[in-house]
Design a protein around this motif. Structure first.
Motif, PDB file in Angstrom:
ATOM      1  N   LYS A 233       3.513  43.744  95.210  1.00  0.00           N
ATOM      2  CA  LYS A 233       3.790  42.826  96.318  1.00  0.00           C
ATOM      3  C   LYS A 233       5.200  43.042  96.867  1.00  0.00           C
ATOM      4  N   ILE A 234       6.144  43.211  95.924  1.00  0.00           N
ATOM      5  CA  ILE A 234       7.534  43.455  96.348  1.00  0.00           C
ATOM      6  C   ILE A 234       7.632  44.765  97.122  1.00  0.00           C
ATOM      7  N   ALA A 235       6.976  45.804  96.586  1.00  0.00           N
ATOM      8  CA  ALA A 235       6.996  47.111  97.246  1.00  0.00           C
ATOM      9  C   ALA A 235       6.375  47.037  98.632  1.00  0.00           C
ATOM     10  N   GLN A 236       5.290  46.270  98.764  1.00  0.00           N
ATOM     11  CA  GLN A 236       4.627  46.149 100.060  1.00  0.00           C
ATOM     12  C   GLN A 236       5.517  45.439 101.075  1.00  0.00           C
ATOM     13  N   LYS A 237       6.257  44.429 100.604  1.00  0.00           N
ATOM     14  CA  LYS A 237       7.187  43.737 101.498  1.00  0.00           C
ATOM     15  C   LYS A 237       8.268  44.693 102.003  1.00  0.00           C
ATOM     16  N   GLU A 238       8.763  45.541 101.104  1.00  0.00           N
ATOM     17  CA  GLU A 238       9.796  46.500 101.499  1.00  0.00           C
ATOM     18  C   GLU A 238       9.252  47.495 102.516  1.00  0.00           C
ATOM     19  N   ILE A 239       8.019  47.887 102.301  1.00  0.00           N
ATOM     20  CA  ILE A 239       7.379  48.808 103.252  1.00  0.00           C
ATOM     21  C   ILE A 239       7.234  48.152 104.615  1.00  0.00           C
ATOM     22  N   ASN A 240       6.830  46.874 104.578  1.00  0.00           N
ATOM     23  CA  ASN A 240       6.666  46.139 105.839  1.00  0.00           C
ATOM     24  C   ASN A 240       7.999  46.024 106.601  1.00  0.00           C
ATOM     25  N   LYS A 241       9.069  45.807 105.861  1.00  0.00           N
ATOM     26  CA  LYS A 241      10.395  45.694 106.487  1.00  0.00           C
ATOM     27  C   LYS A 241      10.783  47.025 107.135  1.00  0.00           C
ATOM     28  N   ARG A 242      10.567  48.107 106.428  1.00  0.00           N
ATOM     29  CA  ARG A 242      10.909  49.426 106.972  1.00  0.00           C
ATOM     30  C   ARG A 242      10.094  49.725 108.224  1.00  0.00           C
ATOM     31  N   GLU A 243       8.820  49.354 108.173  1.00  0.00           N
ATOM     32  CA  GLU A 243       7.971  49.613 109.338  1.00  0.00           C
ATOM     33  C   GLU A 243       8.441  48.813 110.546  1.00  0.00           C
ATOM     34  N   ALA A 244       8.857  47.543 110.302  1.00  0.00           N
ATOM     35  CA  ALA A 244       9.312  46.691 111.406  1.00  0.00           C
ATOM     36  C   ALA A 244      10.604  47.234 112.016  1.00  0.00           C
ATOM     37  N   ILE A 245      11.542  47.611 111.148  1.00  0.00           N
ATOM     38  CA  ILE A 245      12.818  48.141 111.634  1.00  0.00           C
ATOM     39  C   ILE A 245      12.581  49.436 112.413  1.00  0.00           C
ATOM     40  N   TYR A 246      11.701  50.278 111.864  1.00  0.00           N
ATOM     41  CA  TYR A 246      11.408  51.539 112.549  1.00  0.00           C
ATOM     42  C   TYR A 246      10.749  51.276 113.906  1.00  0.00           C
ATOM     43  N   TYR A 247       9.868  50.287 113.950  1.00  0.00           N
ATOM     44  CA  TYR A 247       9.152  49.961 115.187  1.00  0.00           C
ATOM     45  C   TYR A 247      10.141  49.542 116.289  1.00  0.00           C
ATOM     46  N   ILE A 248      11.105  48.734 115.896  1.00  0.00           N
ATOM     47  CA  ILE A 248      12.062  48.229 116.894  1.00  0.00           C
ATOM     48  C   ILE A 248      13.068  49.303 117.285  1.00  0.00           C
ATOM     49  N   LEU A 249      13.558  50.035 116.276  1.00  0.00           N
ATOM     50  CA  LEU A 249      14.565  51.056 116.559  1.00  0.00           C
ATOM     51  C   LEU A 249      13.998  52.256 117.313  1.00  0.00           C
ATOM     52  N   SER A 250      12.708  52.457 117.227  1.00  0.00           N
ATOM     53  CA  SER A 250      12.121  53.644 117.846  1.00  0.00           C
ATOM     54  C   SER A 250      11.994  53.532 119.363  1.00  0.00           C
ATOM     55  N   ASN A 251      12.165  52.304 119.885  1.00  0.00           N
ATOM     56  CA  ASN A 251      12.065  52.124 121.338  1.00  0.00           C
ATOM     57  C   ASN A 251      13.449  52.302 121.956  1.00  0.00           C
ATOM     58  N   ASN A 252      13.640  53.382 122.685  1.00  0.00           N
ATOM     59  CA  ASN A 252      14.940  53.696 123.277  1.00  0.00           C
ATOM     60  C   ASN A 252      15.281  52.840 124.487  1.00  0.00           C
TER      61      ASN A 252
END
Length: 304
Positions: A233-252
């Motif tokens: 569960k902890i690992a999945q939360k960390e993955i979700n955080k990385r995906e969210a940050i990547y999603y936002i940062l990827s939009n130039n």
């Protein structure tokens, strides 16, 4: 075949005999269905004699693969030995027309017809040799014309019944031996695999125990499973955080001034952006908790 009934009719069976009976019958086998010899065997009992009989018949017969054997003790070291093919007798009885369920007992003519030194049945003739062995002969050699059918019901049958199976052998002895050999190989292979797997399981258990000790894990698998589930569960939360940050940062299209992660809340400051367009982009995948704009800075808090 061990039941003896006084009401059973006696039948002398030759290779072409036809039986038209609806009651129980005792069958006396013609010498056409067996080989018989008297052997001097220096052993004490029938069991010991039976063990060597196959070897003795090998000197007389070319193929002994499907033979069955029966032994009668005559006197010390002297035995009357029979060899026969179960399947051949079964087929002859079946082709005679008699229902197999009506066959009470089966006997060798060698033992049952001693009161008749020579006789005939239908068109076949038989006599006892000087060695007291009953054999089939041409009818012309008979000196006495005795029709056994006229006397057969007076024969007192002996206790020497033929040990025979009244059902078809679908497999030959060679095929049975091949199947047994295959089964033996299969058992050996599986036993070897079981031994190997047992060793591997034992080694795995030891490794697991070492891992538990080195990582200070509990012995109970329930507790370990609980720890694994929690870590997943902890690992999945960390993955979700990385995906969210990547999603936002990827939009130039959006310039980020500052980004902070507080537990499951992502706090982001954007510089000089279209607030409506920004909210539409983020809300496609994530829940926006709050928005705030001051001068050229837009602050958005996102629930991960």
């Amino acid at each position: 075949m061990n039941l003896v009934s006084s009401k059973s009719k006696k039948i002398f069976l030759c290779s072409d005999t036809k039986i038209n009976e609806t009651s129980k019958v005792d069958i006396i086998l013609s010498p056409e269905f067996y080989w018989v010899r008297i052997f001097d065997i220096p052993v004490k009992n029938i069991s010991q004699a039976r063990a060597v009989v196959p070897t003795l018949f090998e000197d007389l017969l070319q193929d002994v693969t499907d033979l069955s054997y029966q032994v009668i003790k005559l006197e010390t070291n002297k035995y009357l030995c029979f060899a026969y093919i179960n399947q051949k007798i079964y087929e002859a009885i079946k082709q005679s027309g008699i229902n197999l369920s009506l066959v009470n007992s089966i006997y060798f003519a060698q033992n049952e017809c001693k009161n008749f030194k020579q006789f005939y049945v239908d068109d076949k003739s038989f006599l006892y040799t000087q060695d007291e062995i009953l054999v089939k002969i041409p009818k012309e050699l008979l000196s006495e014309k005795i029709d056994l059918k006229n006397y057969i019901e007076n024969i007192n049958l002996s206790a020497n019944r033929v040990d025979i199976k009244l059902y078809s052998n679908f497999l030959t002895s060679k095929q049975i031996n091949m199947i047994l050999a295959f089964c033996l190989i299969f058992i050996v292979i599986n036993f070897s695999k079981y031994f190997i797997y047992s060793n591997e399981i034992s080694n795995l258990d030891k490794k697991m125990q070492d891992i538990k000790i080195s990582n200070n894990l509990p012995n109970s698998m329930i507790q370990i499973d609980s720890i694994i589930s929690s870590n997943k569960k902890i690992a999945q939360k960390e993955i979700n955080k990385r995906e969210a940050i990547y999603y936002i940062l990827s939009n130039n299209d959006f310039e980020i001034k500052n980004i902070e992660l507080q537990n499951d809340i992502l706090n982001i400051d954007f510089l000089n952006v279209n607030g409506k367009k920004l909210e539409e982009y983020i809300s496609k995948k994530y829940k926006i908790i709050s928005t705030n704009s001051s001068n050229l800075i837009s602050n958005i808090k996102v629930q991960l």
